[in-house]
Design an enzyme around this catalytic site. Structure first.
Site, mmCIF file in Angstrom:
data_model
loop_
_atom_site.group_PDB
_atom_site.id
_atom_site.type_symbol
_atom_site.label_atom_id
_atom_site.label_comp_id
_atom_site.label_asym_id
_atom_site.label_seq_id
_atom_site.Cartn_x
_atom_site.Cartn_y
_atom_site.Cartn_z
ATOM 1 N N ALA A 13 0.838 -1.210 0.000
ATOM 2 C CA ALA A 13 0.000 0.000 0.000
ATOM 3 C C ALA A 13 0.867 1.251 0.000
ATOM 4 O O ALA A 13 0.506 2.269 0.594
ATOM 5 C CB ALA A 13 -0.920 -0.005 1.213
ATOM 6 N N ARG B 23 -3.065 8.276 -10.684
ATOM 7 C CA ARG B 23 -4.191 8.259 -11.623
ATOM 8 C C ARG B 23 -5.531 8.539 -10.940
ATOM 9 O O ARG B 23 -6.526 8.807 -11.608
ATOM 10 C CB ARG B 23 -4.247 6.919 -12.362
ATOM 11 C CG ARG B 23 -3.227 6.816 -13.495
ATOM 12 C CD ARG B 23 -3.300 5.475 -14.192
ATOM 13 N NE ARG B 23 -2.565 4.447 -13.451
ATOM 14 C CZ ARG B 23 -2.476 3.177 -13.825
ATOM 15 N NH1 ARG B 23 -3.113 2.771 -14.927
ATOM 16 N NH2 ARG B 23 -1.790 2.315 -13.115
ATOM 17 N N ASN C 210 -0.867 -10.246 -14.973
ATOM 18 C CA ASN C 210 -0.532 -10.529 -13.584
ATOM 19 C C ASN C 210 -1.562 -9.895 -12.654
ATOM 20 O O ASN C 210 -1.844 -8.698 -12.736
ATOM 21 C CB ASN C 210 0.868 -9.964 -13.300
ATOM 22 C CG ASN C 210 1.290 -10.121 -11.867
ATOM 23 O OD1 ASN C 210 0.793 -10.999 -11.162
ATOM 24 N ND2 ASN C 210 2.208 -9.280 -11.427
ATOM 25 N N GLU D 162 6.462 -5.960 -17.126
ATOM 26 C CA GLU D 162 5.649 -4.774 -16.879
ATOM 27 C C GLU D 162 5.338 -4.083 -18.202
ATOM 28 O O GLU D 162 6.133 -4.099 -19.136
ATOM 29 C CB GLU D 162 6.385 -3.801 -15.946
ATOM 30 C CG GLU D 162 6.666 -4.363 -14.566
ATOM 31 C CD GLU D 162 5.408 -4.695 -13.803
ATOM 32 O OE1 GLU D 162 4.417 -3.942 -13.922
ATOM 33 O OE2 GLU D 162 5.384 -5.722 -13.104
#
Length: 436
Positions: free
Chosen positions: A9, A15, A169, A154
């Site tokens: 976290a 975004r 993923n 990624e």
């Protein structure tokens, strides 16, 4: 179960375009991170939260809710940025209690313990949850060879062909702790984001022919929340779950897709909820009928009917009462009361048998402080009355319509407070006469 859980976290959640940390945004009245924590606590007594962005704010919120049931670590982001770096303390795996380690994300409010059990129970050094989706944009791609996991790339590091892969993923893993202890120090940040990727552990383990088991998981549960559009979508899913659970417990819901209720709302006995109702916070509905488009927040409604279009504000306790359309109640206790329409009852107690007429207002605020109105049993308050608090209306008082009441009453009083009416003959014509 001998399982430790780590919840990531630490991210800034850019975004979301908000000053509120992403994991503290809410769906159905509860913070995203809290859903993950609740799920983790059902699986383990060793739960760790990794923080960085606005760490103190998130930690304070979590401790207020969960106390000392969870542990916190602050990511050394300057030295070890990224998901792999989040698990490192002084270059080593953060200490955990058990030999098996489940990695979750703090922005996955829809995961369930039963879904996570499927990952945990698989006997493999590494178990990876994967999602098959037609919209893989923004997520790491899982590269498979002969059905086995080769690596996770990624999106920012993927080439055109790799970006076409629709297996992504989920970000949820189950590791043997000794394997992570071995591979985490081998990570580097030689990528476009200059971060230490936890996904590179998969690549290193695959190169060493370590068994990596992938398991398909539901996109609805395991996809994280990155923006407010996804936040709204997740809330729709959670609302559907809450409504379904309430109906299974015997609640009648009319047009359930129009009803909003928060996770903390409770139902007891036989309840009926009509369309457009909104139920917030620590609300209890017991043996009651809530009519269309009413709003109730942090209150108790017992053996009563409310609405349509009523507004019950926090700390109201309503029992065996009828609250009609366009009635607002705030911080009040009503027992056996009828208030059919168009009234404001704030900071008041009203006892059984009393009737509140249309347009009645308890004037509770003097511009500096709030004051109490106490209305006894079998009181009749006529329409369009104002009760100036602090005031006590004794049992069996009758208040005439249109009265402004400033003084306490005695049992049996009739209260009338009006200016004298004057009827002026021909006054209409005098007012509208032709000036010429």
């Amino acid at each position: 179960m001998n399982l430790s859980v780590v919840i990531l976290a630490a991210g800034s959640g850019t975004r979301m375009k908000s000053s509120t940390p992403k994991v503290l945004h809410k769906i159905c009245g509860e913070e995203l991170l809290f859903y993950s924590i609740e799920c983790a606590l059902l699986l383990s007594d060793d739960v760790h939260i990794i923080l960085y962005h606005q760490a103190s704010r998130i930690k304070e919120s979590c401790q207020a809710r969960f106390g000392d049931r969870i542990s916190f670590s602050i990511q050394d982001y300057d030295r070890f940025p990224g998901t792999g770096g989040a698990l490192l303390q002084d270059g080593k795996l953060l200490p955990t209690k058990y030999s098996k380690l489940l990695i979750l994300n703090g922005d996955m409010p829809l995961i369930t313990p039963s879904s996570l059990q499927k990952l945990i129970l698989i006997s493999s050094p590494i178990v990876l949850g994967v999602i098959t989706t037609q919209s893989p944009f923004g997520y790491g791609r899982v590269i498979l060879e002969s059905g086995k996991v080769k690596q996770i790339i990624e999106e920012k590091d993927a080439n055109k062909e790799e970006k076409k892969v629709c297996t992504i993923n989920s970000g949820v893993y189950c590791f043997e702790r000794n394997l992570l202890e071995s591979y985490l120090p081998k990570l580097n940040n030689h990528n476009t984001q200059n971060e230490y990727y936890l996904t590179d552990v998969i690549k290193l383990a695959a190169q060493d022919s370590i068994c990596i088991q992938s398991i398909d998981v539901a996109e609805e549960e395991f996809c994280g929340i990155n923006d407010k559009s996804q936040l709204a979508q997740a809330e729709e899913v959670m609302l559907a779950r809450l409504r379904k659970q309430a109906m299974k417990e015997g609640v009648i819901m009319h047009l359930p897709h129009t009803i909003y209720l928060e996770k903390s709302v409770r139902f007891e006995g036989e309840c009926e909820i009509e369309q457009g109702v909104q139920l917030f916070g620590q609300t209890l509905i017991k043996d009651s009928h809530i009519k269309a488009h009413s709003t109730i927040r942090d209150s108790q409604i017992i053996s009563s009917d409310v609405g349509p279009m009523a507004h019950i504000r926090p700390n109201s306790h309503i029992r065996q009462s009828h609250i009609g359309n366009f009635v607002e109640v705030k911080n009040s206790t009503l027992r056996g009361v009828k208030s059919g329409h168009l009234s404001y009852l704030g900071d008041s107690t009203i006892d059984e048998g009393s009737n509140i007429g249309a347009g009645v207002i308890t004037c509770n605020y003097d511009g500096k402080a709030k004051h109490q109105t106490h209305i006894g049993k079998n009181v009749f308050v006529g329409s369009d009355c104002q009760l100036i608090a602090p005031i006590t209306i004794a049992d069996q008082t009758l208040i005439g319509a249109g009265s402004t009441v400033r003084k306490d009453s005695q049992k049996g009083d009739l209260i009338i407070s009006r200016s004298e009416q004057k009827n002026i003959p021909q006054g209409y014509f005098a007012f509208f006469k032709d000036k010429k």
